[in-house]
Design a protein around this motif. Structure first.
Motif, short mmCIF file in Angstrom:
data_model
loop_
_atom_site.label_atom_id
_atom_site.label_comp_id
_atom_site.label_asym_id
_atom_site.label_seq_id
_atom_site.Cartn_x
_atom_site.Cartn_y
_atom_site.Cartn_z
N UNK A 1 76.50 13.55 72.54
CA UNK A 1 75.08 13.62 72.23
C UNK A 1 74.36 12.38 72.75
N UNK B 1 76.01 21.13 71.38
CA UNK B 1 74.84 20.65 70.65
C UNK B 1 73.64 21.50 71.07
N UNK B 2 72.89 21.95 70.12
CA UNK B 2 71.74 22.74 70.51
C UNK B 2 70.77 22.97 69.35
N UNK B 3 69.60 23.37 69.72
CA UNK B 3 68.62 23.88 68.76
C UNK B 3 68.59 25.39 68.94
N UNK C 1 68.70 12.71 71.69
CA UNK C 1 69.00 13.94 70.95
C UNK C 1 69.37 13.61 69.50
N UNK D 1 77.65 19.55 62.47
CA UNK D 1 76.71 19.54 61.35
C UNK D 1 75.39 20.08 61.85
N UNK D 2 74.70 20.76 60.99
CA UNK D 2 73.40 21.27 61.43
C UNK D 2 72.64 21.88 60.28
N UNK D 3 71.33 21.82 60.42
CA UNK D 3 70.50 22.43 59.38
C UNK D 3 69.69 23.56 59.99
N UNK E 1 68.91 23.15 64.04
CA UNK E 1 69.65 22.32 64.98
C UNK E 1 71.10 22.25 64.57
N UNK E 2 71.96 22.08 65.57
CA UNK E 2 73.38 21.92 65.26
C UNK E 2 73.96 20.96 66.29
N UNK E 3 74.79 20.03 65.86
CA UNK E 3 75.39 19.11 66.82
C UNK E 3 76.81 18.76 66.41
N UNK E 4 77.57 18.35 67.40
CA UNK E 4 78.97 18.00 67.18
C UNK E 4 79.02 16.52 66.79
N UNK E 5 79.37 16.24 65.54
CA UNK E 5 79.34 14.84 65.09
C UNK E 5 80.68 14.15 65.33
N UNK E 6 81.76 14.94 65.36
CA UNK E 6 83.09 14.45 65.75
C UNK E 6 83.71 15.59 66.54
N UNK E 7 84.84 15.33 67.17
CA UNK E 7 85.42 16.39 67.97
C UNK E 7 85.70 17.63 67.11
N UNK F 1 66.12 16.51 60.76
CA UNK F 1 66.87 16.70 59.52
C UNK F 1 66.06 16.19 58.33
N UNK G 1 63.22 18.49 57.66
CA UNK G 1 63.69 19.71 57.00
C UNK G 1 63.96 19.47 55.54
N UNK H 1 72.29 23.46 55.14
CA UNK H 1 72.90 22.38 55.91
C UNK H 1 74.39 22.69 56.03
N UNK I 1 62.22 21.09 52.32
CA UNK I 1 63.03 21.78 51.33
C UNK I 1 62.60 21.39 49.92
N UNK J 1 66.26 12.80 67.64
CA UNK J 1 65.54 14.05 67.38
C UNK J 1 66.19 14.80 66.22
N UNK J 2 67.53 14.90 66.27
CA UNK J 2 68.26 15.61 65.23
C UNK J 2 68.03 14.98 63.86
N UNK K 1 66.64 26.54 52.93
CA UNK K 1 67.10 25.42 53.76
C UNK K 1 68.61 25.37 53.64
N UNK L 1 81.88 16.44 72.55
CA UNK L 1 80.84 15.70 71.84
C UNK L 1 80.27 14.63 72.74
#
Lengths: 221, 168
Positions: free
Chosen positions: B3, A113-115, B7, A173-175, A163-169, B15, B18, A212, B22, B10-11, A210, B1
């Motif tokens: 989070x 997960x990170x920006x 976080x 998802x990230x925009x 941003x991007x993050x792991x929503x399931x293993x 979102x 954003x 996603x 858009x 914030x995400x 933009x 995973x």
């Protein structure tokens, strides 16, 4: 008003700032071992909502350093301009290459997960069909003409952040938002495509986008 | 995973931000740029020291157009402006110095010869035509001379293209 130049400066400052943030060494990181591939859902949704263009974009990234991913994005699309002044169609394929620089250190082994902020170089092969134009002139009479079909190559640079993050293993998802500017606007100034997949509206030298992404990751973390 | 709630918050907040940006930045495909470009001229008279001064027209008009003729009334104005033809490389217009006394001796005919260049504006607006004036031919009933001040007729709104110098 925020111009492309001030946006560029903003992103570069972010990039420099992020380098300071995660300068620590990460001994658990495995280089070239984790790959993600995915699709830009904003393009799919945008194509669905628009009757003027269709576009599909994919992203592939691979972990190069703990805080840097190398990124390749590719896709294709077509566009149609149809109004009282202009009528023409165009299509293009594109590829963008670059990197994303993460802001934060990994909190645990395998943390993805990170920006991030990133830089891209984009290139596209564009085909524009012949165009019909109309100029309304109540005084001397209306004018109509045809411009012949044309093929050209577009080059551009992009600055991105998101941003991007792991929503399931292994599902991410990230925009991200992007500021883009053409490197060779003169080569298609006679009549650019109405919409260039991978770039955006091509009738101006600067575009904003933009995205996603929904990504699947595999490999060792 | 793994989070953290902060976080995730914030995400999600970013979102939505954003997404709002858009939609806020999506430009409408509406043309707001004029597609016709005006050629502008100014009227002048030389004073006793041979210096050119603006010449306000009290009761003049110009006549121009294709199938339909247009009149531009010049009352207390020293300027004229109208678009050139995009269909041909020349236009002719008429200057009537006194609309209350329209006699041949008070009407001048002015012909402009120019090159045309098609310029792309945007996908919504299409094209407009830029011009380069090469030559002016005119009669000399009330006009003394006409000079091309700026030959390029484009989107620059502060440029005068013709200096029309009237007889004293």
């Amino acid at each position: 008003m925020m111009t492309a130049r001030s946006l560029t400066l903003f992103f570069l400052l972010l990039l420099c700032g992020s380098m300071q943030l995660n300068a620590q060494k990460d001994s658990t990181f495995k280089k070239w071992r984790y790959v993600r591939i995915g699709v830009d859902l904003a393009s799919v949704l945008g194509s669905f909502l628009s009757d003027e263009n269709n576009r599909t974009e994919f992203q592939l990234d691979i972990a190069w350093k703990p805080d840097i991913n190398l990124v390749a994005e590719f896709g294709f699309g077509d566009a149609r301009v149809e109004n009282e002044n202009l009528r023409y169609k165009s299509s293009n394929q594109f590829i963008r290459l670059g990197l994303d620089k993460n802001f934060f250190n990994r909190e645990f082994k395998g943390d993805k997960d990170n920006a991030f902020v990133g830089l891209r170089y984009g290139i596209s092969a564009v085909k524009r069909q012949s165009a019909t134009y109309f100029i309304t002139d109540p005084i001397w009479g209306n004018t109509e003409g045809i411009l012949p079909a044309e093929k050209f190559t577009a080059h551009w640079l992009e600055l991105t952040g998101g941003l991007r993050m792991e929503i399931m293993k292994n599902i991410f998802a990230g925009w991200n938002v992007r500021a883009k500017t053409f490197l060779n606007p003169a080569s298609f100034k006679e009549l650019p495509p109405g919409y260039l997949a991978g770039f955006g509206r091509a009738d101006q030298n600067t575009a904003f986008g933009f995205h996603f992404y929904l990504l699947y990751g595999f490999g060792k973390r | 995973m793994k989070a953290t709630p902060s976080y995730l918050f914030f995400f999600r907040a970013m979102f939505l931000l954003g997404l709002a940006g858009f939609y806020g930045c999506t430009r409408d495909n509406i043309c707001l740029t004029p597609t016709l470009i005006n050629m502008r001229g100014g009227f002048y008279r030389a004073d006793t020291s041979n210096t050119l001064r603006d010449s306000l027209q009290e009761n003049a008009f110009i006549l121009f157009g294709g199938d339909t003729l247009y009149i531009q009334v010049l009352k207390k104005s020293a300027n004229l402006a109208f678009p050139l033809s995009q269909k041909s490389d020349s236009v002719t217009f008429y200057f009537v110095a006194d609309s209350s006394n329209i006699i041949p001796g008070k009407i001048d005919t002015i012909s402009l010869f120019y090159q045309r260049e098609l310029k792309f504006i945007s996908a919504a607006c299409g094209f407009q035509t830029f011009y380069k004036i090469n030559q002016v031919i005119y009669s000399q009933q009330v006009i003394d001379s006409i000079a091309i001040a700026t030959s390029e007729v484009n989107t620059d709104l502060n440029t005068e293209h013709l200096k029309i110098i009237l007889k004293p």
